[in-house]
Motif scaffolding. Sequence first.
Motif, PDB file in Angstrom:
ATOM      1  N   VAL A  11      10.075   0.839   4.041  1.00 39.80           N
ATOM      2  CA  VAL A  11       9.570   1.649   4.821  1.00 39.80           C
ATOM      3  C   VAL A  11       9.781   3.203   4.355  1.00 39.80           C
ATOM      4  CG1 VAL A  11       9.066   2.542   7.233  1.00 39.80           C
ATOM      5  CG2 VAL A  11       9.421   0.134   6.767  1.00 39.80           C
ATOM      6  N   GLU A  12      11.029   3.448   4.134  1.00 39.23           N
ATOM      7  CA  GLU A  12      11.253   4.786   4.081  1.00 39.23           C
ATOM      8  C   GLU A  12      10.560   5.305   2.476  1.00 39.23           C
ATOM      9  OE1 GLU A  12      15.649   5.123   3.384  1.00 39.23           O
ATOM     10  OE2 GLU A  12      15.794   4.571   5.836  1.00 39.23           O
ATOM     11  N   ASP A  13      10.258   4.357   1.483  1.00 40.30           N
ATOM     12  CA  ASP A  13       9.907   4.633   0.385  1.00 40.30           C
ATOM     13  C   ASP A  13       8.298   4.833   0.554  1.00 40.30           C
ATOM     14  OD1 ASP A  13      12.052   3.950  -1.354  1.00 40.30           O
ATOM     15  OD2 ASP A  13      11.148   1.919  -2.119  1.00 40.30           O
ATOM     16  N   LEU A  14       7.793   4.050   1.400  1.00 40.80           N
ATOM     17  CA  LEU A  14       6.320   4.327   1.514  1.00 40.80           C
ATOM     18  C   LEU A  14       6.169   5.782   2.279  1.00 40.80           C
ATOM     19  CD1 LEU A  14       3.396   3.479   1.295  1.00 40.80           C
ATOM     20  CD2 LEU A  14       3.863   2.100   3.604  1.00 40.80           C
ATOM     21  N   ASP A  15       7.006   6.067   3.416  1.00 43.04           N
ATOM     22  CA  ASP A  15       6.760   7.373   3.993  1.00 43.04           C
ATOM     23  C   ASP A  15       7.051   8.331   2.858  1.00 43.04           C
ATOM     24  OD1 ASP A  15       6.663   5.818   6.408  1.00 43.04           O
ATOM     25  OD2 ASP A  15       8.547   6.050   7.031  1.00 43.04           O
ATOM     26  N   ARG A  16       8.072   8.370   2.244  1.00 43.25           N
ATOM     27  CA  ARG A  16       8.212   9.284   1.174  1.00 43.25           C
ATOM     28  C   ARG A  16       6.814   9.537   0.337  1.00 43.25           C
ATOM     29  NH1 ARG A  16      12.894   8.257   0.207  1.00 43.25           N
ATOM     30  NH2 ARG A  16      12.505   6.631  -1.327  1.00 43.25           N
ATOM     31  N   LEU A  17       6.492   8.283  -0.176  1.00 44.22           N
ATOM     32  CA  LEU A  17       5.185   8.703  -1.096  1.00 44.22           C
ATOM     33  C   LEU A  17       4.017   9.044  -0.327  1.00 44.22           C
ATOM     34  CD1 LEU A  17       5.450   5.138  -3.030  1.00 44.22           C
ATOM     35  CD2 LEU A  17       5.662   7.609  -3.891  1.00 44.22           C
ATOM     36  N   ILE A  18       3.845   8.772   0.852  1.00 39.88           N
ATOM     37  CA  ILE A  18       2.746   9.264   1.896  1.00 39.88           C
ATOM     38  C   ILE A  18       2.639  11.021   1.842  1.00 39.88           C
ATOM     39  CG2 ILE A  18       1.807   9.610   4.121  1.00 39.88           C
ATOM     40  CD1 ILE A  18       2.398   6.539   4.384  1.00 39.88           C
ATOM     41  N   VAL A  19       3.956  11.360   1.860  1.00 42.22           N
ATOM     42  CA  VAL A  19       4.232  12.734   1.977  1.00 42.22           C
ATOM     43  C   VAL A  19       3.993  13.463   0.351  1.00 42.22           C
ATOM     44  CG1 VAL A  19       6.035  14.654   2.342  1.00 42.22           C
ATOM     45  CG2 VAL A  19       5.586  12.616   3.783  1.00 42.22           C
ATOM     46  N   THR A  20       4.972  12.633  -0.679  1.00 38.60           N
ATOM     47  CA  THR A  20       4.942  13.614  -1.909  1.00 38.60           C
ATOM     48  C   THR A  20       3.653  13.415  -2.726  1.00 38.60           C
ATOM     49  OG1 THR A  20       5.865  11.542  -2.732  1.00 38.60           O
ATOM     50  CG2 THR A  20       7.614  13.161  -2.078  1.00 38.60           C
ATOM     51  N   HIS A  21       2.776  12.471  -2.430  1.00 36.43           N
ATOM     52  CA  HIS A  21       1.763  12.206  -3.154  1.00 36.43           C
ATOM     53  C   HIS A  21       0.395  12.513  -2.167  1.00 36.43           C
ATOM     54  CE1 HIS A  21       4.474  10.259  -5.561  1.00 36.43           C
ATOM     55  NE2 HIS A  21       3.540   9.719  -6.383  1.00 36.43           N
ATOM     56  N   LEU A  55      13.214 -10.194  -8.137  1.00 33.89           N
ATOM     57  CA  LEU A  55      12.351  -9.621  -7.755  1.00 33.89           C
ATOM     58  C   LEU A  55      10.744  -9.908  -8.165  1.00 33.89           C
ATOM     59  CD1 LEU A  55      13.398  -6.229  -6.681  1.00 33.89           C
ATOM     60  CD2 LEU A  55      13.467  -8.042  -5.397  1.00 33.89           C
ATOM     61  N   ARG A  56       9.685  -9.726  -7.664  1.00 37.05           N
ATOM     62  CA  ARG A  56       8.220  -9.725  -8.078  1.00 37.05           C
ATOM     63  C   ARG A  56       7.608  -8.419  -7.742  1.00 37.05           C
ATOM     64  NH1 ARG A  56       6.024 -14.794  -9.173  1.00 37.05           N
ATOM     65  NH2 ARG A  56       7.625 -16.349  -8.943  1.00 37.05           N
ATOM     66  N   PHE A  57       6.527  -8.356  -8.559  1.00 37.87           N
ATOM     67  CA  PHE A  57       5.801  -6.939  -7.897  1.00 37.87           C
ATOM     68  C   PHE A  57       4.295  -7.361  -7.848  1.00 37.87           C
ATOM     69  CE2 PHE A  57       5.316  -6.269 -12.290  1.00 37.87           C
ATOM     70  CZ  PHE A  57       4.058  -5.812 -12.433  1.00 37.87           C
ATOM     71  N   ILE A  58       3.583  -6.711  -6.998  1.00 38.84           N
ATOM     72  CA  ILE A  58       2.128  -6.628  -7.200  1.00 38.84           C
ATOM     73  C   ILE A  58       1.640  -5.130  -7.003  1.00 38.84           C
ATOM     74  CG2 ILE A  58       1.633  -9.064  -6.146  1.00 38.84           C
ATOM     75  CD1 ILE A  58       1.155  -7.395  -3.383  1.00 38.84           C
ATOM     76  N   LEU A  59       0.372  -4.992  -7.476  1.00 41.11           N
ATOM     77  CA  LEU A  59      -0.141  -3.487  -7.320  1.00 41.11           C
ATOM     78  C   LEU A  59      -0.778  -3.240  -5.850  1.00 41.11           C
ATOM     79  CD1 LEU A  59      -1.868  -3.149 -10.792  1.00 41.11           C
ATOM     80  CD2 LEU A  59       0.168  -2.214 -10.120  1.00 41.11           C
ATOM     81  N   GLY A  60      -0.234  -2.115  -5.263  1.00 42.72           N
ATOM     82  CA  GLY A  60      -0.901  -1.850  -3.932  1.00 42.72           C
ATOM     83  C   GLY A  60      -2.402  -1.331  -4.038  1.00 42.72           C
ATOM     84  N   PRO A  61      -2.790  -0.594  -2.938  1.00 45.62           N
ATOM     85  CA  PRO A  61      -4.133  -0.257  -3.002  1.00 45.62           C
ATOM     86  C   PRO A  61      -4.590   0.713  -3.852  1.00 45.62           C
ATOM     87  CG  PRO A  61      -2.658   0.533  -1.198  1.00 45.62           C
ATOM     88  CD  PRO A  61      -1.785  -0.267  -1.925  1.00 45.62           C
ATOM     89  N   TRP A  62      -3.670   1.166  -4.727  1.00 44.60           N
ATOM     90  CA  TRP A  62      -3.836   2.070  -5.760  1.00 44.60           C
ATOM     91  C   TRP A  62      -3.165   1.569  -7.095  1.00 44.60           C
ATOM     92  CZ3 TRP A  62      -2.211   4.176  -1.402  1.00 44.60           C
ATOM     93  CH2 TRP A  62      -3.110   4.825  -0.281  1.00 44.60           C
ATOM     94  N   ARG A  63      -3.744   1.662  -8.322  1.00 45.57           N
ATOM     95  CA  ARG A  63      -3.142   1.100  -9.443  1.00 45.57           C
ATOM     96  C   ARG A  63      -1.822   1.274  -9.716  1.00 45.57           C
ATOM     97  NH1 ARG A  63      -7.476   0.427 -14.257  1.00 45.57           N
ATOM     98  NH2 ARG A  63      -7.092   2.546 -13.954  1.00 45.57           N
ATOM     99  N   TRP A  64      -1.327   2.538  -9.251  1.00 44.93           N
ATOM    100  CA  TRP A  64      -0.197   3.047  -9.576  1.00 44.93           C
ATOM    101  C   TRP A  64       0.968   2.521  -8.607  1.00 44.93           C
ATOM    102  CZ3 TRP A  64       1.881   5.846  -5.759  1.00 44.93           C
ATOM    103  CH2 TRP A  64       0.825   6.655  -4.841  1.00 44.93           C
ATOM    104  N   LEU A  65       0.673   1.900  -7.510  1.00 49.03           N
ATOM    105  CA  LEU A  65       1.324   1.548  -6.274  1.00 49.03           C
ATOM    106  C   LEU A  65       2.045   0.370  -6.653  1.00 49.03           C
ATOM    107  CD1 LEU A  65       3.028   2.692  -4.100  1.00 49.03           C
ATOM    108  CD2 LEU A  65       1.087   1.643  -2.624  1.00 49.03           C
ATOM    109  N   LEU A  66       3.419   0.298  -6.943  1.00 45.54           N
ATOM    110  CA  LEU A  66       4.141  -1.120  -7.329  1.00 45.54           C
ATOM    111  C   LEU A  66       4.700  -1.573  -5.897  1.00 45.54           C
ATOM    112  CD1 LEU A  66       5.919  -0.336 -10.460  1.00 45.54           C
ATOM    113  CD2 LEU A  66       3.862  -1.530 -10.399  1.00 45.54           C
ATOM    114  N   ILE A  67       4.233  -2.721  -5.529  1.00 42.24           N
ATOM    115  CA  ILE A  67       5.014  -3.324  -4.308  1.00 42.24           C
ATOM    116  C   ILE A  67       5.886  -4.252  -4.723  1.00 42.24           C
ATOM    117  CG2 ILE A  67       4.604  -4.397  -2.276  1.00 42.24           C
ATOM    118  CD1 ILE A  67       1.694  -3.455  -2.070  1.00 42.24           C
ATOM    119  N   LEU A  68       7.384  -3.804  -4.530  1.00 46.95           N
ATOM    120  CA  LEU A  68       8.261  -4.761  -4.797  1.00 46.95           C
ATOM    121  C   LEU A  68       8.578  -5.797  -3.853  1.00 46.95           C
ATOM    122  CD1 LEU A  68      10.571  -1.962  -6.715  1.00 46.95           C
ATOM    123  CD2 LEU A  68       8.966  -3.644  -7.704  1.00 46.95           C
TER     124      LEU A  68
END
Length: 95
Positions: A11-21, A55-68
């Motif tokens: 959740v912290e990672d996502l919040d940070r990405l929302i602001v920084t990106h 861990l595994r990963f998928i791509l999020g709503p953007w191709r650059w967003l890795l969801i671990l």
Amino acid sequence: MARVRLSAIAVEDLDRLIVTHSLPVDTRARVKRSLRSLERFPRLGRELDGRWRDLRFILGPWRWLLILYAYDERDDAVLVVGFHDARSATAVTSD
């Protein structure tokens, strides 16, 4: 169907990405839609190796967003542990 949860760090990672990106206001809804596939297909993501081997990963709503995430087969539960920008030199896929 697997339960999908987010760790506090994710959740912290996502919040940070929302602001920084400067991500759009509907980012959380977009991510939630991306996570729905893990309910039915928890092994969908590619397995990582090295220090990320559990861990595994998928791509999020953007191709650059890795969801671990980690999948616990016994509990049929997915735990999202982080979000990374795949373009970053520190991303899990940069090795």
